[in-house]
Design an enzyme around this catalytic site. Structure first.
Site, short mmCIF file in Angstrom:
data_model
loop_
_atom_site.label_atom_id
_atom_site.label_comp_id
_atom_site.label_asym_id
_atom_site.label_seq_id
_atom_site.Cartn_x
_atom_site.Cartn_y
_atom_site.Cartn_z
N ARG A 232 0.86 -1.19 0.00
CA ARG A 232 0.00 0.00 0.00
C ARG A 232 0.89 1.24 0.00
O ARG A 232 1.92 1.28 0.68
CB ARG A 232 -0.91 0.02 1.23
CG ARG A 232 -2.07 -0.97 1.15
CD ARG A 232 -3.08 -0.58 0.06
NE ARG A 232 -4.18 -1.52 -0.07
CZ ARG A 232 -4.26 -2.51 -0.97
NH1 ARG A 232 -3.27 -2.71 -1.83
NH2 ARG A 232 -5.32 -3.28 -1.04
N GLU A 261 -3.96 7.44 -4.91
CA GLU A 261 -4.03 6.91 -6.27
C GLU A 261 -5.27 7.48 -6.94
O GLU A 261 -6.32 7.50 -6.29
CB GLU A 261 -4.12 5.38 -6.25
CG GLU A 261 -2.83 4.74 -5.75
CD GLU A 261 -2.89 3.22 -5.71
OE1 GLU A 261 -3.92 2.65 -6.12
OE2 GLU A 261 -1.91 2.61 -5.27
N HIS A 280 -0.13 0.57 -9.89
CA HIS A 280 -0.84 -0.42 -9.07
C HIS A 280 -1.31 -1.59 -9.95
O HIS A 280 -2.51 -1.82 -10.12
CB HIS A 280 -2.04 0.23 -8.35
CG HIS A 280 -2.59 -0.61 -7.23
ND1 HIS A 280 -3.20 -0.07 -6.13
CD2 HIS A 280 -2.63 -1.95 -7.05
CE1 HIS A 280 -3.60 -1.04 -5.30
NE2 HIS A 280 -3.26 -2.20 -5.85
C1 MLT Z 1 -5.57 -6.16 -3.37
O1 MLT Z 1 -5.59 -5.65 -2.23
O2 MLT Z 1 -6.00 -7.29 -3.55
C2 MLT Z 1 -5.08 -5.40 -4.56
O3 MLT Z 1 -4.54 -4.18 -4.23
C3 MLT Z 1 -6.23 -5.38 -5.52
C4 MLT Z 1 -6.15 -4.50 -6.68
O4 MLT Z 1 -5.18 -4.52 -7.45
O5 MLT Z 1 -7.11 -3.79 -6.93
#
Ligand code: MLT
Length: 308
Positions: A232, A261, A280
């Site tokens: 994160r 983000e 991300h």
């Molecule tokens: C997650 O927590 O599973 C990921 O950050 C999901 C994502 O890429 O949206």
């Protein structure tokens, strides 16, 4: 009685159709017209990363019985507020593990092995120069990897690291089961920061992890350390990292996650030497996206819909 499920972010067509065969499904983003009306009618809510399921949202959803998070992290969901309202929360903790681990491996290789593509014929001199420029200062097997946060993803990174022959350290809040660590050694955060050549962050998004890595942690790292963050954005103090990267041009950081983000103008790491910013994307494989989407099964079960 009609059962209404509101989907606010991407879900695979197959999973959305499966749910639509059992319930009345509406797709509407949190910032779109119609969201408030759909939420007011919803018995189930399915979100991914960017819908903030907080007390205010829940207060506007009087019929809500279940929140499904298509993904691993639950940091965008106020779990206490859900519990206070007897709202079940379900998610897909394993669905993107392999995708993230493969991405971390790609980042490690990106940072250590230059790939120099050729688009034209080259003469002997240019060929020689390319082969000089392709020289990697290290093999991964000469480096020490530090895994910060050794849960589902961190543990699998350790397994892959062992297969490649990388010495691996790991650090976690809890004492880890040695049998699960694939040869990694559990150490303190200080030791991990001091001794690792590559540090890969896999802690979760709990509030206590905000700025877990800041000025003193960057100062404790090796001068040529490579920081990888696929967890994160808020775990890393971006301003402190930018200062560290400006001061130490040998250090590098590959950041797949950011706070906020999308990245906003003026973000301290934009244009910063040594920083590679990615959108991300660690969990963005078709297989992982599909697997995360099947949170619909647990949502349906919580709503007493048929799941066979
Ligand atoms: C997650 O927590 O599973 C990921 O950050 C999901 C994502 O890429 O949206």
């Amino acid at each position: 009685m009609t059962v209404n499920v509101l989907i606010t972010e991407h879900l695979s067509d197959a999973a959305a159709q499966w749910l639509a065969d059992r319930a009345t499904v509406q797709r509407c983003r949190q910032d779109e017209d119609g969201f408030a009306d759909a939420l007011a009618q919803a018995h189930g809510l399915i979100v991914r990363t960017y819908t903030q399921v907080n007390a205010a949202l829940l207060d506007a959803a009087p019929s809500l019985q279940v929140v499904g998070r298509a993904g691993t992290g639950l940091d965008n969901i106020d779990l206490d507020a859900c519990a206070d309202r007897n709202i079940t929360v379900v998610h897909t903790p394993d669905a993107n593990r392999q995708a993230v681990v493969e991405y971390v491996l790609a980042l490690m290789l990106h940072c250590t092995r230059p790939l120099l593509p050729m688009h034209d014929a080259v003469d002997v001199k240019a060929w020689g120069q390319l082969r000089t420029d392709a020289m990697a200062p290290w093999q991964l097997s000469e480096l020490t990897l530090g895994i910060l946060g050794c849960g589902r993803i961190g543990t699998r990174v350790a397994q892959v690291a062992r297969a490649i022959g990388i010495e691996t350290l790991c650090c976690d809040l809890v004492d880890l089961d040695l049998d699960q660590l694939h040869g990694a050694r559990q150490v303190s955060m200080d030791t991990l920061l001091r001794d690792s050549d590559i540090i890969s962050v896999h802690v979760d998004g709990r509030p206590e992890n905000r700025n877990l890595l800041g000025e003193s942690e960057f100062a404790a790292m090796k001068p040529e350390a490579i920081l990888l963050n696929t967890s994160r954005g808020m775990v890393v103090d971006a301003a402190a990292l930018a200062t560290a990267l400006h001061a130490n041009t040998h250090m590098r950081a590959v950041l797949d996650v950011h706070d906020p983000e999308p990245i906003e103008a003026g973000h301290p790491l934009l244009g910063c030497p040594g920083a590679l910013l990615l959108p991300h994307a660690a969990s963005r494989t078709q297989a992982a996206q599909e697997a995360m989407s099947w949170v619909v099964r647990d949502v349906a079960a919580a709503l007493n819909l048929p799941v066979d």
